[in-house]
Design an enzyme around this catalytic site. Structure first.
Site, mmCIF file in Angstrom:
data_model
loop_
_atom_site.group_PDB
_atom_site.id
_atom_site.type_symbol
_atom_site.label_atom_id
_atom_site.label_comp_id
_atom_site.label_asym_id
_atom_site.label_seq_id
_atom_site.Cartn_x
_atom_site.Cartn_y
_atom_site.Cartn_z
ATOM 1 N N GLU B 60 57.094 40.104 36.158
ATOM 2 C CA GLU B 60 57.412 40.992 35.038
ATOM 3 C C GLU B 60 58.915 41.117 34.858
ATOM 4 O O GLU B 60 59.415 41.214 33.738
ATOM 5 C CB GLU B 60 56.778 42.367 35.253
ATOM 6 C CG GLU B 60 55.265 42.384 35.068
ATOM 7 C CD GLU B 60 54.504 41.746 36.213
ATOM 8 O OE1 GLU B 60 55.105 41.569 37.294
ATOM 9 O OE2 GLU B 60 53.317 41.425 36.038
ATOM 10 N N PHE B 83 49.341 45.089 32.186
ATOM 11 C CA PHE B 83 48.865 46.469 32.285
ATOM 12 C C PHE B 83 50.046 47.400 32.534
ATOM 13 O O PHE B 83 51.062 46.997 33.115
ATOM 14 C CB PHE B 83 47.865 46.633 33.447
ATOM 15 C CG PHE B 83 46.487 46.130 33.134
ATOM 16 C CD1 PHE B 83 45.557 46.954 32.508
ATOM 17 C CD2 PHE B 83 46.113 44.834 33.452
ATOM 18 C CE1 PHE B 83 44.285 46.490 32.214
ATOM 19 C CE2 PHE B 83 44.832 44.366 33.161
ATOM 20 C CZ PHE B 83 43.912 45.200 32.545
ATOM 21 N N HIS B 129 45.973 50.363 36.702
ATOM 22 C CA HIS B 129 45.557 49.927 35.372
ATOM 23 C C HIS B 129 45.292 51.129 34.460
ATOM 24 O O HIS B 129 44.575 51.013 33.472
ATOM 25 C CB HIS B 129 44.278 49.087 35.442
ATOM 26 C CG HIS B 129 44.430 47.781 36.169
ATOM 27 N ND1 HIS B 129 44.689 47.695 37.507
ATOM 28 C CD2 HIS B 129 44.334 46.499 35.727
ATOM 29 C CE1 HIS B 129 44.738 46.418 37.867
ATOM 30 N NE2 HIS B 129 44.533 45.668 36.810
HETATM 31 C C1 LIG Z 1 52.755 42.606 39.539
HETATM 32 C C2 LIG Z 1 51.441 42.251 38.916
HETATM 33 N N1 LIG Z 1 51.405 41.705 37.697
HETATM 34 C C3 LIG Z 1 50.238 41.401 37.109
HETATM 35 C C4 LIG Z 1 49.062 41.650 37.745
HETATM 36 C C5 LIG Z 1 47.748 41.321 37.054
HETATM 37 N N2 LIG Z 1 47.097 40.260 37.819
HETATM 38 C C6 LIG Z 1 46.186 40.545 38.754
HETATM 39 S S1 LIG Z 1 45.802 39.223 39.656
HETATM 40 C C7 LIG Z 1 46.784 38.206 38.753
HETATM 41 C C8 LIG Z 1 46.893 36.769 39.123
HETATM 42 C C9 LIG Z 1 47.310 36.625 40.537
HETATM 43 O O1 LIG Z 1 47.246 35.301 40.919
HETATM 44 P P1 LIG Z 1 47.401 34.855 42.429
HETATM 45 O O2 LIG Z 1 48.556 35.556 43.054
HETATM 46 O O3 LIG Z 1 47.389 33.392 42.455
HETATM 47 O O4 LIG Z 1 46.090 35.460 43.143
HETATM 48 P P2 LIG Z 1 44.560 35.151 42.772
HETATM 49 O O5 LIG Z 1 44.135 36.198 41.800
HETATM 50 O O6 LIG Z 1 44.470 33.778 42.245
HETATM 51 O O7 LIG Z 1 43.809 35.319 44.040
HETATM 52 C C10 LIG Z 1 47.422 38.940 37.754
HETATM 53 C C11 LIG Z 1 48.331 38.369 36.756
HETATM 54 C C12 LIG Z 1 49.142 42.234 39.027
HETATM 55 N N3 LIG Z 1 48.038 42.546 39.730
HETATM 56 N N4 LIG Z 1 50.318 42.533 39.589
#
Ligand SMILES: Cc1ncc(C[n+]2csc(CCOP(=O)(O)OP(=O)(O)O)c2C)c(N)n1
Ligand SMILES: [Mg+2]
Lengths: 359, 325
Positions: B60, B83, B129
């Site tokens: 972000e 979110f 969220h």
């Molecule tokens: C700082 C942040 N930004 C956005 C999100 C929304 N979000 C939740 S999981 C995700 C993807 C995460 O990908 P990864 O780190 O590869 O883990 P995976 O979900 O594939 O296990 C996002 C964008 C979040 N949880 N935290």
């Protein structure tokens, strides 16, 4: 003058191939009982996952993040920890909680929308579910530094996703770990996706992907710490590499980054529709490499697996998970707890609002 | 006219502005092929391509920091944060740079970016969220803060925000993303920033709210009408710069004010409204100003969210209280 001042390489470890054939030289020395225990935990996570998925569909819990395809990464890593070691999960490593002694009901309470689910048992050295991705890297390093200052014989194990390696906190955590030689192991669950954003860049000229780095393990090199890649669908490789890294950390020999290559075989969460961005053929190809069937083949070859064993393991996992569901569904959170856990002692302001809420 | 929901109106606004102005680009996590986790950018990737609808790495701070550079170099970035709770990693870029670049450079550089994100509770979501962080942005000089409460305003305010020469934080009430369908004019129109809306006229008490809480106030007004209490409902729409003239005019007319917001009470925007109203209108007031808000606690997990969120019952009790004076 020009010269090469440093070159780097990244090692990759696989012990069980896709057929369940083992590399004898690398095979870890685990007893039959330990091997079967690893298998049982993987089955437990899969049963938990399927149960949670159907509960979500019935509206009995909220949005849920599946672990399908990551069982070897979760079970193999946590199995390598000692009771004293701390685990820092994000939101997908359900079985990590169970292996650290958290009851099944707590997880269903959590995913069912109650903070009481993350009131973890005192003896369980695991942090609550962490949703802001990447942030937990620093917590794991912080606990490790405290352990070092206090001369405790322990290491920390932190899980992050592939996309978490794009966050500032991940890099800051790695740098702190490296500078202070923290007894910290960071496991990257490289499941190839961050919701819809692919891990790998295909366009030579533009992004739309997570990182152009060829491996995630190499991100360790920039911080002067060891980075290593393993086949994340191979539980023996995950276990062996993480075990070595934790032992090294506890001996004061510094942190390690372990990149586990696996694949997210389900949706990101129950709120996600992967058909919008994923090629089902690619998913199917990875499905053939999935960790549970592979380990089963290995156990079968070692005469540690038969139908009878499978039936018993499945039955026990289902019993354990169902009991957790029932217990969780009897639970009702207390609304006043909303106020009572913000500070150790209720402040005058919150005391007033608590009374206001009750009226 | 089309019958659109709020999230469809947001998408429509982006489409209209991208169609008219090549400088407008959308960036964020999952905004491309996936069309955003709430589908607010659905179809735009196909239509405008990957250089105008940009899937970013997960960061972000990266999204907002690069948006600042893009804005400084003549683009009109509309950044999506997935979110409310994930705006926090971007605070440094937003507060230290987006908000200050114009002032720091005495106008040499400006920062015409929009930061959109879904906010607020009520959808049985996971932790982080459900947040209502408007106070942080309103408290930061240099940022504008816009919160629509219906599809018509969502589109007109977003277009106005994209055209605004300064950074705008655009908070979308996710709880009512799909709850209402409204007649939304096709094509181009703006709802001017800095203007509140009288959502409903009344004479006894002014209910002041924004986002999803406007509807809760309207429901309360309906219920109280049968008891003979006439509520005026003010939809603030732009929290910064706030349309104080309209808010004060309503307060002066009714002499009674109830402010409603989801965010925790202490230093919520309700505190500013109460302070202004008493500074300017003390002698017109018939009762103390009351705030109906979230409590000063973290937003609870969803089993308890209805215990936390303001609702017509709580708002109604506050109105009855101010009517006693
Ligand atoms: C700082 C942040 N930004 C956005 C999100 C929304 N979000 C939740 S999981 C995700 C993807 C995460 O990908 P990864 O780190 O590869 O883990 P995976 O979900 O594939 O296990 C996002 C964008 C979040 N949880 N935290
Ligand atoms: Mg991932």
């Amino acid at each position: 003058m020009e010269k090469t001042v440093k070159t780097f390489s990244v090692r990759y470890v696989q012990i069980l191939d896709e057929n369940g054939d083992v590399d004898k030289k690398l095979e870890p020395k685990l007893s039959s009982q330990q091997l079967r225990e690893l298998y049982k935990w993987m089955v437990v996570e899969r049963v938990f996952d399927n149960t949670a998925l159907s509960l979500q569909r019935e509206g009995r819990i909220g949005t849920y993040a599946q672990s399908l395809g990551e069982e070897a990464v979760h079970v193999g890593s946590v199995y390598a920890t000692s009771d004293a070691d701390w685990v820092f999960p994000d939101y997908r490593e359900h079985v990590a909680f169970l292996m650290k002694g958290v009851p099944v009901k707590s997880l269903f309470m959590h995913w069912g929308g109650s903070e009481d689910g993350m009131r973890l048992p005192e003896k369980s050295n695991i942090f609550p579910v962490c949703i802001p991705v990447g942030t937990q890297t620093l917590h794991g390093v912080g606990v490790a530094l405290a352990a070092k200052i206090k001369k405790e014989k322990l290491a920390t194990l932190t899980f992050v996703g592939d996309a978490s390696t794009s966050t500032g906190d991940f890099h800051e955590g790695m740098n702190f770990a490296g500078t202070f030689m923290a007894p910290a192991v960071i496991v990257v669950r490289n499941n190839h996706w961050a919701i819809s954003v692919p891990r790998t860049c295909n366009d030579p000229d533009w992004g739309g992907c997570q990182t152009r780095a060829e491996t995630l393990a190499q991100k360790a090199i920039a911080y002067g710490i060891e980075g290593i890649q393993v086949d994340g669908n191979d539980i023996l490789a995950v276990y062996s590499v993480v075990k070595k890294a934790l032992d090294k950390a506890r001996k004061g020999l510094g942190p390690t980054l372990v990149e586990c290559i696996c694949y997210r075989l389900g949706a990101h969460t129950t709120a996600d529709d992967p058909t919008r961005y994923q090629d089902p053929k690619v998913v199917a190809a990875w499905m053939r490499k999935e960790p549970l069937a592979r380990f089963q083949r290995y156990l079968k070859k070692k005469k540690l697996w038969d139908e009878k064993f499978e039936a018993a393991v499945q039955a026990e996992a289902k019993r354990m998970v169902q009991q957790g569901v029932q217990e969780a569904e009897q639970h009702k959170p207390k609304a006043t707890d909303m106020f009572d856990f913000v500070y150790e002692k209720l402040t005058p302001n919150l005391k007033k609002q608590r009374v206001e809420w009750q009226d | 006219m089309a019958r659109l929901t709020i999230v469809e109106a947001v998408r429509d606004a982006l489409d209209v502005e991208m169609g008219k102005d090549d400088r407008v680009i959308v960036l964020g996590e999952d905004v491309g092929a996936n069309g955003g986790v709430f589908r607010a950018t659905d179809g735009l990737y196909k239509k405008y391509g990957q250089k105008r609808v940009i899937d970013t790495p997960l960061s972000e701070s990266g999204i907002v920091g690069t948006s600042i550079g893009m804005a400084a170099n003549g683009l009109r970035p509309v950044a999506e944060i997935q979110f409310d709770g994930f705006t926090y990693p971007a605070f440094d870029q937003l507060f230290s740079h987006a908000a200050k670049l114009r002032n720091r450079s005495r106008g040499r550089y400006a920062c015409p970016l929009v930061l959109r994100f879904p906010y607020g509770g009520g959808i049985r979501a996971l932790e982080h969220h459900n947040e209502s962080p408007e106070t942080y942005f309103v408290h930061t000089p240099g940022l504008k803060v816009v919160v629509p409460s219906n599809p018509h305003d969502a589109k007109g305010l977003l277009i106005a925000s994209i055209r605004d020469p300064d950074p705008v934080v655009f908070m979308e009430p996710k709880r009512i993303y799909r709850a209402i369908r409204d007649n939304v004019p096709e094509g181009d129109y703006v709802v001017e920033l800095g203007r509140a809306r009288i959502a409903r006229e009344g004479t006894d008490v002014s209910l002041i709210a924004w986002g999803a809480m406007v509807r809760e106030c309207e429901k309360t007004a309906d219920q109280l009408a049968s008891k003979g209490i006439s509520c005026e409902v003010i939809d603030v729409r732009t929290l910064s710069p706030c349309d104080w003239d309209s808010l004060l005019a309503s307060a002066q007319k009714t002499g009674r004010v109830v402010v409603v917001h989801e965010a925790p009470r202490t230093l919520g925007f309700g505190a500013e409204i109460a302070a202004r109203v008493q500074e300017e209108l003390l002698l017109y007031l018939k009762s103390p100003i009351i705030r109906v808000t979230g409590y000063d606690t973290p937003f609870p997990y969803f089993k308890l969210e209805n215990e936390y969120l303001p609702n017509p019952e709580r708002i109604g009790r506050a109105v009855e209280q101010v009517m006693k004076f």
